[in-house]
Design a protein around this motif. Structure first.
Motif, PDB file in Angstrom:
ATOM      1  N   TYR A 244     -14.291 -21.696   6.813  1.00  0.00           N
ATOM      2  CA  TYR A 244     -13.672 -20.427   7.200  1.00  0.00           C
ATOM      3  C   TYR A 244     -14.529 -19.252   6.727  1.00  0.00           C
ATOM      4  N   GLN A 245     -15.673 -19.553   6.142  1.00  0.00           N
ATOM      5  CA  GLN A 245     -16.596 -18.530   5.665  1.00  0.00           C
ATOM      6  C   GLN A 245     -17.889 -18.568   6.475  1.00  0.00           C
ATOM      7  N   ASP A 246     -18.556 -17.413   6.557  1.00  0.00           N
ATOM      8  CA  ASP A 246     -19.844 -17.365   7.225  1.00  0.00           C
ATOM      9  C   ASP A 246     -20.951 -17.751   6.246  1.00  0.00           C
ATOM     10  N   ALA A 247     -22.202 -17.580   6.674  1.00  0.00           N
ATOM     11  CA  ALA A 247     -23.331 -18.012   5.846  1.00  0.00           C
ATOM     12  C   ALA A 247     -23.408 -17.264   4.524  1.00  0.00           C
ATOM     13  N   ASP A 248     -22.835 -16.063   4.478  1.00  0.00           N
ATOM     14  CA  ASP A 248     -22.857 -15.250   3.257  1.00  0.00           C
ATOM     15  C   ASP A 248     -21.634 -15.467   2.372  1.00  0.00           C
ATOM     16  N   GLY A 249     -20.765 -16.389   2.772  1.00  0.00           N
ATOM     17  CA  GLY A 249     -19.579 -16.669   1.982  1.00  0.00           C
ATOM     18  C   GLY A 249     -18.414 -15.743   2.258  1.00  0.00           C
ATOM     19  N   GLU A 250     -18.542 -14.889   3.270  1.00  0.00           N
ATOM     20  CA  GLU A 250     -17.459 -13.982   3.641  1.00  0.00           C
ATOM     21  C   GLU A 250     -16.559 -14.649   4.687  1.00  0.00           C
ATOM     22  N   GLU A 251     -15.309 -14.197   4.752  1.00  0.00           N
ATOM     23  CA  GLU A 251     -14.413 -14.737   5.770  1.00  0.00           C
ATOM     24  C   GLU A 251     -14.957 -14.434   7.162  1.00  0.00           C
ATOM     25  N   VAL A 252     -14.811 -15.388   8.077  1.00  0.00           N
ATOM     26  CA  VAL A 252     -15.250 -15.157   9.448  1.00  0.00           C
ATOM     27  C   VAL A 252     -14.461 -14.006  10.048  1.00  0.00           C
ATOM     28  N   GLN A 253     -15.026 -13.370  11.051  1.00  0.00           N
ATOM     29  CA  GLN A 253     -14.408 -12.180  11.634  1.00  0.00           C
ATOM     30  C   GLN A 253     -13.341 -12.523  12.665  1.00  0.00           C
ATOM     31  N   ASP A 254     -13.572 -13.583  13.432  1.00  0.00           N
ATOM     32  CA  ASP A 254     -12.650 -13.941  14.515  1.00  0.00           C
ATOM     33  C   ASP A 254     -11.519 -14.837  14.015  1.00  0.00           C
ATOM     34  N   CYS A 255     -10.456 -14.885  14.815  1.00  0.00           N
ATOM     35  CA  CYS A 255      -9.376 -15.842  14.566  1.00  0.00           C
ATOM     36  C   CYS A 255      -9.800 -17.185  15.161  1.00  0.00           C
ATOM     37  N   MET A 256     -10.041 -18.156  14.314  1.00  0.00           N
ATOM     38  CA  MET A 256     -10.478 -19.473  14.773  1.00  0.00           C
ATOM     39  C   MET A 256      -9.250 -20.344  15.019  1.00  0.00           C
ATOM     40  N   GLY A 257      -8.921 -20.541  16.292  1.00  0.00           N
ATOM     41  CA  GLY A 257      -7.702 -21.253  16.641  1.00  0.00           C
ATOM     42  C   GLY A 257      -7.687 -22.714  16.272  1.00  0.00           C
ATOM     43  N   GLY A 258      -8.846 -23.244  15.886  1.00  0.00           N
ATOM     44  CA  GLY A 258      -8.903 -24.639  15.498  1.00  0.00           C
ATOM     45  C   GLY A 258      -8.935 -24.877  14.016  1.00  0.00           C
ATOM     46  N   GLN A 259      -9.044 -23.803  13.205  1.00  0.00           N
ATOM     47  CA  GLN A 259      -9.248 -24.067  11.790  1.00  0.00           C
ATOM     48  C   GLN A 259      -8.987 -22.885  10.865  1.00  0.00           C
ATOM     49  N   GLY A 260      -8.450 -21.775  11.356  1.00  0.00           N
ATOM     50  CA  GLY A 260      -8.531 -20.542  10.588  1.00  0.00           C
ATOM     51  C   GLY A 260      -7.344 -20.087   9.771  1.00  0.00           C
ATOM     52  N   VAL A 261      -6.228 -20.799   9.784  1.00  0.00           N
ATOM     53  CA  VAL A 261      -5.004 -20.256   9.177  1.00  0.00           C
ATOM     54  C   VAL A 261      -4.887 -20.578   7.686  1.00  0.00           C
ATOM     55  N   PHE A 262      -4.339 -19.593   6.959  1.00  0.00           N
ATOM     56  CA  PHE A 262      -3.935 -19.746   5.557  1.00  0.00           C
ATOM     57  C   PHE A 262      -2.415 -19.607   5.514  1.00  0.00           C
ATOM     58  N   THR A 263      -1.766 -20.516   4.812  1.00  0.00           N
ATOM     59  CA  THR A 263      -0.313 -20.446   4.703  1.00  0.00           C
ATOM     60  C   THR A 263       0.139 -21.367   3.580  1.00  0.00           C
ATOM     61  N   SER A 264       1.440 -21.467   3.405  1.00  0.00           N
ATOM     62  CA  SER A 264       2.010 -22.368   2.404  1.00  0.00           C
ATOM     63  C   SER A 264       2.687 -23.544   3.097  1.00  0.00           C
ATOM     64  N   ALA A 265       2.901 -24.600   2.350  1.00  0.00           N
ATOM     65  CA  ALA A 265       3.566 -25.783   2.908  1.00  0.00           C
ATOM     66  C   ALA A 265       4.974 -25.446   3.384  1.00  0.00           C
ATOM     67  N   GLU A 266       5.686 -24.603   2.626  1.00  0.00           N
ATOM     68  CA  GLU A 266       7.066 -24.293   3.000  1.00  0.00           C
ATOM     69  C   GLU A 266       7.147 -23.468   4.282  1.00  0.00           C
ATOM     70  N   GLU A 267       6.074 -22.768   4.639  1.00  0.00           N
ATOM     71  CA  GLU A 267       6.041 -22.043   5.900  1.00  0.00           C
ATOM     72  C   GLU A 267       5.625 -22.964   7.046  1.00  0.00           C
ATOM     73  N   TYR A 268       4.646 -23.822   6.802  1.00  0.00           N
ATOM     74  CA  TYR A 268       4.144 -24.676   7.885  1.00  0.00           C
ATOM     75  C   TYR A 268       5.181 -25.689   8.341  1.00  0.00           C
ATOM     76  N   ILE A 269       6.014 -26.165   7.434  1.00  0.00           N
ATOM     77  CA  ILE A 269       7.034 -27.143   7.823  1.00  0.00           C
ATOM     78  C   ILE A 269       8.000 -26.543   8.846  1.00  0.00           C
ATOM     79  N   LYS A 270       8.121 -25.220   8.878  1.00  0.00           N
ATOM     80  CA  LYS A 270       8.981 -24.552   9.865  1.00  0.00           C
ATOM     81  C   LYS A 270       8.451 -24.777  11.278  1.00  0.00           C
ATOM     82  N   VAL A 271       7.131 -24.809  11.426  1.00  0.00           N
ATOM     83  CA  VAL A 271       6.525 -25.083  12.735  1.00  0.00           C
ATOM     84  C   VAL A 271       6.816 -26.520  13.155  1.00  0.00           C
ATOM     85  N   LEU A 272       6.638 -27.446  12.220  1.00  0.00           N
ATOM     86  CA  LEU A 272       6.889 -28.859  12.530  1.00  0.00           C
ATOM     87  C   LEU A 272       8.345 -29.092  12.910  1.00  0.00           C
ATOM     88  N   HIS A 273       9.258 -28.486  12.155  1.00  0.00           N
ATOM     89  CA  HIS A 273      10.686 -28.672  12.447  1.00  0.00           C
ATOM     90  C   HIS A 273      11.050 -28.055  13.791  1.00  0.00           C
TER      91      HIS A 273
END
Length: 409
Positions: A244-273
């Motif tokens: 999720y970081q570029d070559a300089d260690g900074e966060e990428v600029q775009d929203c990467m739909g395949g790998q880019g999300v940060f969240t908690s387990a208690e939030e993600y389980i809401k999607v599964l349910h």
């Protein structure tokens, strides 16, 4: 303490994992399991007890949400599954197929003749492949003097040639990242804005973002990444660059739909349910769309390819650790089991996960979903996979003992 809980606690005590968060629930919420183990870091000054609201990089767990959002736009008539995507993402029309190399290592590429569609993007049959995962693309990178996956922008990062003709095989890759770009181009919103309006807010999710720098409150709760030492078998803190970081260690600029999300387990389980129950309330997708979402999508060549790939231990561990002699397929949001499993999962169960050894599953027939969440690399770690499998089997055992198993299915 249940057997799997004992095993996980022993793994924490032996420094084989820093910790993990486990969540499971059934359709009506009458069965719930929530437990945390261990700490947020192997660096003592950063270590805090792991909580259900601890923030993690969930990596490819993002793909499920991007797939759901793309299908919402299909329902609204903004997209189709089988038309070429070049109207909205013309850049993909010029992607060539990497066939071979000459004696001097120069790549030989040819134009693709079959169209890249939303269906091929969501099912990893487009020919797009993560460049760090394929021998041919590693050689292509070496020829061009490049490192894998370092661009700050999506079109920079995922510009490697196709590895096969669209629709003819299967290989894990950036197809869902491009599906995210497709959503942005069609909706006029960033993927974060689209998800917030059409997925996160309707589900009551607040702690979820592609841009961690925009949420300092979440960044404070972020777990550190750990890496397994090959010699000792123990995990230790790592500050290595993540994808999720570029070559300089900074966060990428775009929203990467395949790998880019940060969240908690208690939030993600809401999607599964919500995915588990959307056939009843149509909160995420309509019933007919959901049926297509959970329908095996792969043709003969792609099916043979995915099942061949899954014979590798590391890959199989990363993809849910299912039985190697059990045929797997792909739906529109994850790996599909086509047969009942010994641990309790029913045929039709969808599973996937994220690079730092997270695994989720949604079993519509039994009526159960769950998540194993941790932050350990490398992906496909055998210890994490074994603990996850014991957790999942333990959930089915507990669910059966509860007497709450949904008789509808």
């Amino acid at each position: 303490m249940a057997d799997f809980e004992t095993s996980i606690q022993q793994a924490v005590d032996a420094q084989e994992i820093p910790g993990c968060v486990l969540l499971a629930t059934n359709r009506d919420g009458s069965f719930k399991y929530t437990k945390t183990f261990g700490h947020t870091s192997m660096k003592s000054e950063n270590a805090k007890p792991l909580q259900t609201n601890t923030v993690m990089w969930v990596a490819s767990c993002t793909k499920l949400m991007t797939s759901i959002c793309a299908l919402q736009l299909v329902e609204r008539g903004k997209l189709t599954l089988d038309d070429p995507v070049y109207t909205h993402v013309p850049e993909l029309k010029d992607f060539k197929i990497l066939q071979t190399f000459d004696n001097e290592g120069k790549p030989f590429e040819v134009r693709h003749t079959k169209p890249i569609t939303l269906r091929t993007l969501l099912t990893h049959t487009s020919g797009l492949t993560y460049d760090g995962m394929h021998p041919k693309l590693l050689a292509w990178l070496a020829y061009h003097g490049r490192e894998p996956s370092v661009g700050a922008k999506l079109l920079q990062r995922f510009d490697a040639p196709l590895t096969f003709e669209p629709g003819e095989s299967w290989m894990y890759g950036s197809g869902v990242d491009y599906a995210g770009l497709l959503i942005e181009r069609v909706s006029g919103l960033t993927l974060e804005e689209y998800m917030r309006q059409n997925l996160w807010e309707p589900l009551g999710i607040k702690d979820m973002t592609f841009q961690l720098r925009s949420r300092p409150d979440m960044k404070k709760r972020m777990a550190d990444m750990s890496v397994r030492d090959e010699e000792s078998g123990k995990v230790r803190y790592t500050g290595a660059r993540m994808t999720y970081q570029d070559a300089d260690g900074e966060e990428v600029q775009d929203c990467m739909g395949g790998q880019g999300v940060f969240t908690s387990a208690e939030e993600y389980i809401k999607v599964l349910h919500a995915l588990l129950t959307t056939d009843e309330d149509e909160k995420l997708l309509k019933k007919e769309t959901l049926e297509e979402f959970f329908t095996p999508q792969l043709g003969e060549g792609a099916s043979a390819a995915i099942n061949a790939v899954l014979q590798d231990d590391m890959v199989n561990n990363a993809m849910g650790g299912t039985l190697k002699d059990s045929k797997r397929d792909w739906g529109l949001g994850g790996l599909l089991l086509t047969e009942d499993q010994p641990d309790g999962k029913a045929a039709g169960t969808m599973i996937w996960g994220g690079l730092p050894n997270l695994i989720w599953w949604v079993d519509r027939r039994t009526g159960l979903c769950g998540l194993y969440a941790g932050q350990v690399i490398p992906t496909g770690d055998a210890k994490c996979a074994a603990l996850d499998r014991s957790f999942e089997a333990g959930m089915y055992e507990k669910y059966e003992q509860s007497g709450l198993v949904n008789p509808r299915f």
